[in-house]
Design a protein around this motif. Structure first.
Motif, PDB file in Angstrom:
ATOM      1  N   ARG A  93     -27.868   3.473  15.015  1.00 25.10           N
ATOM      2  CA  ARG A  93     -27.578   4.544  15.971  1.00 25.10           C
ATOM      3  C   ARG A  93     -28.213   5.857  15.515  1.00 25.10           C
ATOM      4  O   ARG A  93     -28.763   6.604  16.322  1.00 25.10           O
ATOM      5  N   ALA A  94     -28.130   6.144  14.216  1.00 22.80           N
ATOM      6  CA  ALA A  94     -28.742   7.377  13.701  1.00 22.80           C
ATOM      7  C   ALA A  94     -30.264   7.314  13.820  1.00 22.80           C
ATOM      8  O   ALA A  94     -30.914   8.312  14.151  1.00 22.80           O
ATOM      9  N   ILE A  95     -30.837   6.153  13.545  1.00 17.49           N
ATOM     10  CA  ILE A  95     -32.292   5.991  13.672  1.00 17.49           C
ATOM     11  C   ILE A  95     -32.719   6.185  15.121  1.00 17.49           C
ATOM     12  O   ILE A  95     -33.689   6.896  15.399  1.00 17.49           O
ATOM     13  N   ALA A  96     -32.000   5.557  16.036  1.00 14.92           N
ATOM     14  CA  ALA A  96     -32.364   5.645  17.456  1.00 14.92           C
ATOM     15  C   ALA A  96     -32.378   7.092  17.932  1.00 14.92           C
ATOM     16  O   ALA A  96     -33.229   7.483  18.743  1.00 14.92           O
ATOM     17  N   GLU A  97     -31.472   7.889  17.401  1.00 15.78           N
ATOM     18  CA  GLU A  97     -31.413   9.304  17.802  1.00 15.78           C
ATOM     19  C   GLU A  97     -32.654  10.071  17.343  1.00 15.78           C
ATOM     20  O   GLU A  97     -33.043  11.050  17.950  1.00 15.78           O
ATOM     21  N   MET A  98     -33.303   9.606  16.265  1.00 12.58           N
ATOM     22  CA  MET A  98     -34.469  10.299  15.712  1.00 12.58           C
ATOM     23  C   MET A  98     -35.776   9.948  16.426  1.00 12.58           C
ATOM     24  O   MET A  98     -36.770  10.655  16.277  1.00 12.58           O
ATOM     25  N   VAL A  99     -35.814   8.858  17.161  1.00 13.96           N
ATOM     26  CA  VAL A  99     -37.044   8.386  17.803  1.00 13.96           C
ATOM     27  C   VAL A  99     -37.257   9.123  19.124  1.00 13.96           C
ATOM     28  O   VAL A  99     -36.346   9.205  19.952  1.00 13.96           O
ATOM     29  N   ALA A 100     -38.453   9.656  19.320  1.00 14.25           N
ATOM     30  CA  ALA A 100     -38.762  10.386  20.548  1.00 14.25           C
ATOM     31  C   ALA A 100     -38.939   9.418  21.719  1.00 14.25           C
ATOM     32  O   ALA A 100     -39.490   8.324  21.545  1.00 14.25           O
ATOM     33  N   PRO A 101     -38.489   9.813  22.901  1.00 15.35           N
ATOM     34  CA  PRO A 101     -38.677   8.955  24.082  1.00 15.35           C
ATOM     35  C   PRO A 101     -40.155   8.658  24.322  1.00 15.35           C
ATOM     36  O   PRO A 101     -41.018   9.518  24.161  1.00 15.35           O
ATOM     37  N   GLY A 102     -40.430   7.416  24.715  1.00 19.96           N
ATOM     38  CA  GLY A 102     -41.796   7.024  25.049  1.00 19.96           C
ATOM     39  C   GLY A 102     -42.704   6.801  23.859  1.00 19.96           C
ATOM     40  O   GLY A 102     -43.904   6.567  24.030  1.00 19.96           O
ATOM     41  N   ALA A 103     -42.165   6.870  22.641  1.00 15.74           N
ATOM     42  CA  ALA A 103     -42.990   6.742  21.436  1.00 15.74           C
ATOM     43  C   ALA A 103     -43.463   5.306  21.237  1.00 15.74           C
ATOM     44  O   ALA A 103     -42.896   4.357  21.768  1.00 15.74           O
ATOM     45  N   LYS A 104     -44.527   5.176  20.449  1.00 14.09           N
ATOM     46  CA  LYS A 104     -45.021   3.869  20.026  1.00 14.09           C
ATOM     47  C   LYS A 104     -44.382   3.582  18.663  1.00 14.09           C
ATOM     48  O   LYS A 104     -44.577   4.348  17.715  1.00 14.09           O
ATOM     49  N   VAL A 105     -43.629   2.467  18.576  1.00 17.08           N
ATOM     50  CA  VAL A 105     -42.766   2.214  17.420  1.00 17.08           C
ATOM     51  C   VAL A 105     -43.066   0.844  16.810  1.00 17.08           C
ATOM     52  O   VAL A 105     -43.235  -0.144  17.536  1.00 17.08           O
ATOM     53  N   LEU A 106     -43.113   0.795  15.467  1.00 18.56           N
ATOM     54  CA  LEU A 106     -43.151  -0.472  14.735  1.00 18.56           C
ATOM     55  C   LEU A 106     -41.865  -0.551  13.915  1.00 18.56           C
ATOM     56  O   LEU A 106     -41.596   0.324  13.090  1.00 18.56           O
ATOM     57  N   ASP A 107     -41.076  -1.608  14.144  1.00 17.49           N
ATOM     58  CA  ASP A 107     -39.827  -1.818  13.401  1.00 17.49           C
ATOM     59  C   ASP A 107     -40.074  -2.922  12.376  1.00 17.49           C
ATOM     60  O   ASP A 107     -40.204  -4.099  12.735  1.00 17.49           O
ATOM     61  N   VAL A 108     -40.170  -2.530  11.109  1.00 19.10           N
ATOM     62  CA  VAL A 108     -40.459  -3.470  10.025  1.00 19.10           C
ATOM     63  C   VAL A 108     -39.123  -4.007   9.490  1.00 19.10           C
ATOM     64  O   VAL A 108     -38.286  -3.234   9.043  1.00 19.10           O
ATOM     65  N   GLY A 109     -38.965  -5.325   9.530  1.00 20.26           N
ATOM     66  CA  GLY A 109     -37.663  -5.910   9.201  1.00 20.26           C
ATOM     67  C   GLY A 109     -36.733  -5.774  10.389  1.00 20.26           C
ATOM     68  O   GLY A 109     -35.583  -5.365  10.239  1.00 20.26           O
ATOM     69  N   CYS A 110     -37.236  -6.143  11.558  1.00 18.39           N
ATOM     70  CA  CYS A 110     -36.532  -5.856  12.819  1.00 18.39           C
ATOM     71  C   CYS A 110     -35.357  -6.787  13.086  1.00 18.39           C
ATOM     72  O   CYS A 110     -34.618  -6.577  14.054  1.00 18.39           O
ATOM     73  N   GLY A 111     -35.174  -7.820  12.248  1.00 18.48           N
ATOM     74  CA  GLY A 111     -34.048  -8.733  12.468  1.00 18.48           C
ATOM     75  C   GLY A 111     -34.149  -9.418  13.817  1.00 18.48           C
ATOM     76  O   GLY A 111     -35.214  -9.890  14.206  1.00 18.48           O
ATOM     77  N   ASP A 112     -33.030  -9.437  14.542  1.00 21.15           N
ATOM     78  CA  ASP A 112     -33.042 -10.099  15.854  1.00 21.15           C
ATOM     79  C   ASP A 112     -33.408  -9.153  16.985  1.00 21.15           C
ATOM     80  O   ASP A 112     -33.297  -9.504  18.154  1.00 21.15           O
ATOM     81  N   GLY A 113     -33.852  -7.928  16.643  1.00 26.67           N
ATOM     82  CA  GLY A 113     -34.400  -7.011  17.649  1.00 26.67           C
ATOM     83  C   GLY A 113     -33.405  -6.083  18.300  1.00 26.67           C
ATOM     84  O   GLY A 113     -33.723  -5.463  19.321  1.00 26.67           O
ATOM     85  N   ASP A 114     -32.216  -5.923  17.729  1.00 26.90           N
ATOM     86  CA  ASP A 114     -31.208  -5.045  18.348  1.00 26.90           C
ATOM     87  C   ASP A 114     -31.740  -3.636  18.590  1.00 26.90           C
ATOM     88  O   ASP A 114     -31.581  -3.079  19.674  1.00 26.90           O
ATOM     89  N   LEU A 115     -32.371  -3.046  17.561  1.00 27.44           N
ATOM     90  CA  LEU A 115     -32.859  -1.670  17.701  1.00 27.44           C
ATOM     91  C   LEU A 115     -34.018  -1.598  18.690  1.00 27.44           C
ATOM     92  O   LEU A 115     -34.046  -0.707  19.549  1.00 27.44           O
ATOM     93  N   LEU A 116     -34.965  -2.531  18.593  1.00 30.84           N
ATOM     94  CA  LEU A 116     -36.103  -2.515  19.517  1.00 30.84           C
ATOM     95  C   LEU A 116     -35.639  -2.637  20.966  1.00 30.84           C
ATOM     96  O   LEU A 116     -36.148  -1.943  21.854  1.00 30.84           O
ATOM     97  N   ALA A 117     -34.683  -3.523  21.202  1.00 26.10           N
ATOM     98  CA  ALA A 117     -34.176  -3.706  22.564  1.00 26.10           C
ATOM     99  C   ALA A 117     -33.522  -2.421  23.072  1.00 26.10           C
ATOM    100  O   ALA A 117     -33.751  -1.994  24.211  1.00 26.10           O
ATOM    101  N   TRP A 118     -32.720  -1.792  22.202  1.00 31.50           N
ATOM    102  CA  TRP A 118     -32.045  -0.553  22.619  1.00 31.50           C
ATOM    103  C   TRP A 118     -33.058   0.556  22.906  1.00 31.50           C
ATOM    104  O   TRP A 118     -32.954   1.271  23.903  1.00 31.50           O
ATOM    105  N   LEU A 119     -34.043   0.697  22.011  1.00 30.04           N
ATOM    106  CA  LEU A 119     -35.052   1.747  22.195  1.00 30.04           C
ATOM    107  C   LEU A 119     -35.873   1.523  23.458  1.00 30.04           C
ATOM    108  O   LEU A 119     -36.238   2.474  24.152  1.00 30.04           O
ATOM    109  N   GLY A 120     -36.166   0.267  23.762  1.00 27.12           N
ATOM    110  CA  GLY A 120     -36.916  -0.033  24.978  1.00 27.12           C
ATOM    111  C   GLY A 120     -36.121   0.296  26.223  1.00 27.12           C
ATOM    112  O   GLY A 120     -36.642   0.892  27.178  1.00 27.12           O
TER     113      GLY A 120
END
Length: 200
Positions: A6-33
């Motif tokens: 949740r803290a990480i997601a708050e730091m990411v700018a909308p519309g940014a190009k993101v690489l999640d290293v060690g993304c697990g099952d994709g919870d953060l990527l899905a939320w950010l998308g």
């Protein structure tokens, strides 16, 4: 979603190009998308994690942070994220350097080994601590390079990295800023989240 995510997601700018290293099952990527419209990619060591990402419609490949980040071009992403993975890498210093070559910003989270509950466990019980962030017994943990908030602040200084924002996060998700040497945050933060840049 985990409190550090949740803290990480708050730091990411909308519309940014993101690489999640060690993304697990994709919870953060899905939320950010879904919530920030990011163009996200994932790298995950486990095939099960990659499969889970693909099943959710996410773009993820199997890879190892210690060996495969060198294959990515410089400045290919706005943000490169490494959440709860730094302590499991063989060469954390090199991995952090690669994160900031690949991305204009890096966001790193890790369990803080100087958290007061960890200190108390070691002092009173004399055994390796187990907390919500350090959930496995010593013989089963993937963690090989545990560090503290102060250790990480020192590493950033040594590598010439600018800490744009540092947060010490408790188990309920409350965050306090990491100032100066991070001494106070080092005691009360169960985990840390840092937004980093080299300023180039």
């Amino acid at each position: 979603m985990r409190v550090d995510l949740r803290a990480i997601a708050e730091m990411v700018a909308p519309g940014a190009k993101v690489l999640d290293v060690g993304c697990g099952d994709g919870d953060l990527l899905a939320w950010l998308g879904e919530h920030k419209g990011v163009d996200g990619r994932g790298v995950e060591l486990s095939q099960a994690g990659v499969n889970a990402c693909v099943a959710r419609g996410l773009s993820a490949v199997q890879g190892d942070a210690d060996t495969d980040l060198v294959d990515y071009p410089t400045d290919a992403f706005d943000f490169v994220i490494l959440s709860q993975t730094l302590q499991a890498t063989r060469n954390p210093r090199a991995v952090v350097t690669e994160l900031l070559r690949i991305g204009r910003h890096a966001i790193v989270s890790f369990p803080n080994f100087a958290y007061w509950r960890v200190r108390a466990h070691l002092l009173l019980r004399g055994t390796m601590p187990m907390t919500s962030c350090l959930a496995e017994p010593w013989y089963a943990t993937p963690n090989i390079h545990l560090c503290t908030i102060r250790d990480f602040v020192d590493l950033a200084r040594e590598l010439g990295i600018t800490i744009e924002r540092g947060l010490a996060v408790d188990r309920s998700g409350r965050a306090r800023g990491v100032g100066g040497t991070g001494t106070i945050a080092n005691i009360f933060g169960e985990q840390a989240v840092f937004l980093l840049t080299t300023g180039r």
